[in-house]
Write an enzyme that holds these catalytic residues in place. Structure first.
Site, PDB file in Angstrom:
ATOM      1  N   GLU A 133      -6.514 -18.517 -12.662  1.00 33.31           N
ATOM      2  CA  GLU A 133      -6.581 -17.133 -13.162  1.00 33.31           C
ATOM      3  C   GLU A 133      -8.006 -16.578 -13.156  1.00 33.31           C
ATOM      4  OE1 GLU A 133      -4.002 -15.280 -15.766  1.00 33.31           O
ATOM      5  OE2 GLU A 133      -2.873 -17.068 -16.268  1.00 33.31           O
ATOM      6  N   SER A 138       4.916 -22.189 -16.998  1.00 36.96           N
ATOM      7  CA  SER A 138       5.673 -22.959 -16.002  1.00 36.96           C
ATOM      8  C   SER A 138       4.961 -24.228 -15.551  1.00 36.96           C
ATOM      9  CB  SER A 138       5.991 -22.079 -14.787  1.00 36.96           C
ATOM     10  OG  SER A 138       4.806 -21.594 -14.188  1.00 36.96           O
ATOM     11  N   GLY A 139       3.739 -24.457 -16.005  1.00 35.61           N
ATOM     12  CA  GLY A 139       3.037 -25.692 -15.675  1.00 35.61           C
ATOM     13  C   GLY A 139       1.947 -25.549 -14.634  1.00 35.61           C
TER      14      GLY A 139
END
Length: 554
Positions: free
Chosen positions: A167, A40-41
């Site tokens: 992340e 999704s960017g």
């Protein structure tokens, strides 16, 4: 303050923007969690805010983006590093030196930190991530999770005004995730620091966030607000987009389908879950909670892959120490253990990529040393921890076609299977893209899809869910379960004990290069000390089970 207005980024040789129309304002001192579907960017947003894009990474940038009143890409590299620090999704991309000590010193030298202050800051950073003992370790010798810790220590030494963590939990064992969450808590408490966290694994970070921004698959802002408010108002839409929810929120959503009056606001923590369900009978709650997967009949005749008293050293350090393990036909094996315990090294020994200094590996009862690499590859498929290591073609489509062409499939069958895999792994729109242009989650999906183009009977997967959203995680696990039911042997390294609890039929637990548990899943989870030794914590699905019922399943 970070201000974005209709920010749109398009990479070279691509038709569709990586993110389109992102509009938001993040005030200085805020702690923000950014989530969204894979691709999704989110990582593109990270590069843009730091200024790496388009300063160092070529891209067409439209709309407006300012950080404290300046366009970030207009800052010099030194100025940008002082303002915004990034822990990248792939830590290998940010290391410059060979050894951890040199890497941290290099970071501080570039920030012009006085030499007399370097040692104390270095020790503080390594202590924060639990890496004091590895200060002189070669970075390339570290596991994926330990590299993430080293990269976090480097960011700690950099000490920027804006911390962007992409992340950070993805390759860490559960205990290390909680330790990292404690580090982030320290940053959160500093009113002068802005913390932006991008994550699929929400359990450890959702409580750290004052604000939750949800991106849709185009890269626009779908929802923005206090985490619990956003999760309460938009749960159904987020599920439909394939976004991973906190474990308790996911279970509460399943429960609400039959008991819509249960929660006024969705729980995001175990405490909130317990407060909302204490009046419900245990049998109602437990209907929506998983139980450990069962194991088939274990017979030595069904051993397809075996390691016997394996030992391996790396530059004098013993990584695997007389390790023995067995893998059975038609079983779903989970290999668990702390970061750096030897799990990925074991995979390389089992496939012949590394040569053990003692012990034997047997494939279908025959010593691996007697088999050619071609015969080994025809029996064992593998998904690497770093998916880039296995890409050899210039498009996603050609990558998928490769194994089938080698095996002599007919063209019509190849086309049909390629289209099926593109649809299954949501890569149809990336069909003609170069594999290196994909997001980390998309690369992971492609590497797994490539493995499924061959007819191997043993499938080894090293952290296959790293970078995947909920939709793609569920799809992968359903595929693996179906393959297991067809008689294939699944062997998966993972830190996600919720997945182990729900899908694995057998567990192999490793600590410091030694197997300390090998057996069925239910028995492993019966003993908390075994879970903790693997760097794990009690899975949320077990914590949510009421005490009187929990004992039945664990």
């Amino acid at each position: 303050m970070i201000t974005a207005d209709q920010l749109t980024v398009t990479y070279p040789f691509t038709k569709e923007p990586a993110m389109a129309g992102f509009t938001s304002r993040i005030r200085s001192g805020e702690n923000v969690l950014v989530i969204g579907p894979s691709g999704s960017g989110k990582s593109t947003l990270t590069l843009a805010v730091q200024g790496i894009l388009p300063r160092s990474v070529e891209a067409d940038v439209a709309g407006e983006l300012q950080v404290d009143g300046e366009i970030p890409s207009h800052r010099s590299i030194m100025e940008a590093a002082a303002k915004t620090g990034v822990l990248f999704q792939d830590p290998d991309t940010q290391f410059c030196m060979a050894v951890i000590r040199d890497e941290l010193a290099f970071t501080m030298e570039n920030r012009a930190i006085a030499q007399e202050k370097m040692d104390s800051r270095m020790q503080s950073a390594l202590k924060a991530v639990g890496m004091q003992a590895h200060i002189d370790t070669a970075i390339h010798a570290l596991s994926g999770g330990m590299k993430q810790k080293a990269a976090m220590a480097s960011l700690w030494c950099q000490d920027p005004d804006i911390w962007i963590i992409d992340e950070p939990m993805s390759q860490l064992d559960p205990a290390a995730r909680r330790s990292l969450a404690e580090c982030l808590q320290v940053i959160k408490q500093d009113a002068e620091k802005t913390l932006i966290m991008i994550e699929h694994q929400l359990d450890e970070v959702v409580e750290l966030a004052d604000r939750l921004i949800v991106m849709d698959d185009r890269g626009s802002v779908f929802a923005d607000g206090a985490p619990r408010d956003v999760l309460t108002e938009h749960t159904e839409a987020m599920v439909s987009m394939g976004i991973r929810l906190p474990s308790v929120t996911k279970t509460a959503y399943a429960l609400l389908n039959k008991h819509p009056e249960l929660f006024r606001r969705m729980p995001v923590t175990i405490k909130q879950w317990q407060e909302g369900t204490r009046h419900l009978p245990a049998e109602i709650i437990n209907r929506v909670l998983p139980v450990p997967a069962g194991s088939g009949r274990i017979d030595d005749k069904n051993i397809v892959l075996e390691g016997e008293k394996l030992s391996f050293r790396y530059k004098g350090t013993k990584v695997i120490d007389e390790l023995s393990c067995r893998f059975y036909k038609g079983e779903f094996h989970a290999i668990v253990g702390r970061n750096g315990s030897g799990k990925s090294t074991l995979f390389q020994l089992l496939t012949g990529w590394l040569k053990q200094e003692q012990g034997d590996v047997s494939l279908f009862g025959e010593k691996l040393t007697r088999k050619s690499m071609k015969r080994i590859a025809s029996a064992i498929g593998i998904v690497f921890q770093q998916p880039e290591h296995q890409f050899i073609h210039v498009t996603v489509e050609k990558e998928l076609r490769h194994s089938m062409e080698i095996e002599g499939w007919k063209e019509e069958a190849i086309k049909e299977r390629v289209e099926e895999l593109l649809d299954l792994f949501a890569l149809q729109h990336k069909k003609m893209s170069h594999p290196f242009q994909l997001s980390q989650g998309q690369k992971r999906r492609l590497s797994t899809a490539v493995m499924l183009t061959s007819s191997q009977s043993i499938l080894l997967l090293d952290e296959p869910m790293f970078g995947l959203d909920q939709r793609n995680t569920d799809a992968l696990l359903m595929i693996l379960r179906k393959l297991q039911e067809e008689g294939k042997t699944i062997v998966m390294i993972t830190h996600d004990l919720n997945v182990v609890y729900s899908y694995a039929s057998r567990v192999i637990a490793i600590d410091e290069g030694v197997v300390y548990y090998e057996g069925d899943t239910a028995s492993f989870f019966h003993h908390p000390d075994q879970i903790h030794r693997a760097g794990g914590v009690i899975p949320a699905c077990m914590e949510m089970r009421q005490e009187k019922e929990r004992l039945i399943y664990v």
